[in-house]
Motif scaffolding. Structure first.
Motif, short mmCIF file in Angstrom:
data_model
loop_
_atom_site.label_atom_id
_atom_site.label_comp_id
_atom_site.label_asym_id
_atom_site.label_seq_id
_atom_site.Cartn_x
_atom_site.Cartn_y
_atom_site.Cartn_z
N SER A 56 5.20 20.95 47.47
CA SER A 56 5.15 21.96 48.54
C SER A 56 5.46 23.36 47.99
O SER A 56 6.35 23.51 47.13
CB SER A 56 6.15 21.57 49.63
N HIS A 87 11.70 14.95 38.37
CA HIS A 87 12.57 14.61 39.50
C HIS A 87 13.21 13.21 39.34
O HIS A 87 14.41 13.06 39.60
CB HIS A 87 11.77 14.67 40.81
N LYS A 89 -0.63 21.31 48.04
CA LYS A 89 -0.96 19.92 48.32
C LYS A 89 -1.13 19.17 47.00
O LYS A 89 -1.58 19.75 46.01
CB LYS A 89 -2.23 19.82 49.14
N ASP A 142 5.58 5.85 50.05
CA ASP A 142 6.86 6.50 49.73
C ASP A 142 6.71 7.45 48.55
O ASP A 142 7.26 8.56 48.56
CB ASP A 142 7.92 5.45 49.41
N SER A 197 4.47 14.94 47.80
CA SER A 197 4.12 16.04 48.71
C SER A 197 5.30 17.00 48.85
O SER A 197 5.12 18.23 48.91
CB SER A 197 3.72 15.49 50.08
N THR A 198 6.50 16.47 48.92
CA THR A 198 7.69 17.31 49.04
C THR A 198 7.91 18.16 47.79
O THR A 198 8.22 19.36 47.87
CB THR A 198 8.93 16.44 49.30
N LEU A 199 7.72 17.53 46.63
CA LEU A 199 7.94 18.24 45.37
C LEU A 199 6.85 19.29 45.13
O LEU A 199 7.12 20.34 44.53
CB LEU A 199 7.96 17.23 44.21
N ASP A 240 4.83 10.59 49.69
CA ASP A 240 5.68 11.49 50.47
C ASP A 240 6.59 12.31 49.55
O ASP A 240 6.79 13.53 49.76
CB ASP A 240 6.54 10.69 51.44
N LEU A 241 7.15 11.65 48.52
CA LEU A 241 7.98 12.37 47.56
C LEU A 241 7.16 13.41 46.80
O LEU A 241 7.61 14.55 46.61
CB LEU A 241 8.63 11.38 46.58
#
Length: 321
Positions: free
Chosen positions: A57, A76, A60, A47, A53-55, A50-51
């Motif tokens: 983007s 964040h 990588k 989890d 990776s989103t931040l 994934d967070l």
């Protein structure tokens, strides 16, 4: 490897505290700077990755440095709060009713983290600590101290708290002891109220009325069956009846001394001996009045052979039968 780092809880975890543990893990296992980011990505959990990776983007996470990843996640998850708002919450903190001094101080320190007090941190914590104490007496005691620093204020408050707690324990024990004394009822052996039957010195006495062991005659429950209506009590003239059926008749001078050569003295009784006679139909009363002189003269003719002697003496010397 020394120790183990679990996955980070995105919903409830504290990212700053988590990173501090990770850094201590790096030190304990002597992990070099080049492998710190791969190690963090490996232990942070699915989890959290994934967070991240989103931040990150369109980049990588692997292309970032360890410090960039830490700052990105912290911005964040834990955005820097308003200093004014944090100081307001800090100033509103008061010690709760069932909160200890140690817990109160710990929470003040936690609230002060984002207040940006800088070099005045301890002075601000001291001021809020003293003003927020629930004990007025402790606060007044700290006000009286000169050059009161943060550490001294906390130390004195903790000592006073311990003293109040110990005093409360002593007070409660005294109250329990007094309540236990109040709950003691009349002793079934002698009628006294300052001890229990189990502690009575007369619990092994044989009643002269019912001939059973465990009580004195005045506490006998068989008085009604035998016709004995009460026991006597001492009065200013010697001994007189206390309840419905007995009235004490006394012989001797009004001062309370026996005649010496009277019937009781002739039978070997002590000089201060008086005699009880059952008087049927006599009036009830807590203490019988002295009989008129004519009635006393009539009593001279009564045979007292079967009566029991009662000594006129102080209550301290009275020995129950």
């Amino acid at each position: 490897m020394i120790g183990q780092i679990s996955a980070f809880d995105v919903k409830n975890g504290n990212w700053s505290a988590y990173i501090e543990r990770v850094e201590m893990y790096f030190v304990a296992n002597k992990i070099e700077d080049g492998v710190k980011l791969p190690t963090l990505i490996a232990v942070m959990g699915e989890d959290s990755y994934d967070l991240l990776s989103t931040l990150a983007s369109p980049k990588k996470p692997s292309s970032l440095t360890f410090k960039e990843v830490v700052n990105l996640m912290e911005t964040h998850l834990q955005p820097k709060p308003s200093i004014l708002a944090e100081r307001y919450r800090f100033r509103q903190r008061r010690q709760q009713e069932n909160e200890s001094i140690a817990d109160y101080v710990a929470d003040l320190k936690k609230l002060s983290r984002f207040c940006d007090f800088s070099t005045t941190l301890e002075d601000n914590i001291r001021d809020q600590f003293v003003c927020g104490l629930k004990s007025e007496s402790t606060r007044q005691r700290l006000f009286a101290e000169e050059n009161l620093c943060y550490k001294k204020a906390v130390s004195l408050a903790i000592n006073l708290e311990a003293a109040e707690r110990d005093a409360g324990v002593v007070d409660r024990s005294l109250i329990v002891e007094q309540v236990n004394k109040m709950q003691i009822r009349e002793c079934k052996a002698c009628g006294d109220t300052n001890h229990r039957w189990e502690d009575c010195v007369y619990k092994n006495f044989v009643c002269s009325l019912c001939k059973t062991t465990g009580h004195l005659r005045r506490m006998c429950t068989g008085r009604e069956k035998t016709g004995v209506r009460g026991e006597g009590v001492m009065n200013s003239y010697g001994y007189s009846g206390r309840s419905r059926g007995w009235r004490g008749r006394w012989r001797g001078k009004r001062g309370g001394r026996s005649r010496g050569a009277g019937r009781g003295a002739g039978q070997g009784a002590p000089a201060d001996t008086y005699w009880l006679q059952g008087a049927a139909g006599c009036e009830a009363g807590p203490v019988a009045k002295a009989a008129p002189a004519s009635e006393v003269r009539q009593q001279e003719e009564v045979d007292y052979t079967d009566e029991e002697p009662i000594y006129q003496m102080s209550l301290a010397k009275y020995k129950p039968i």
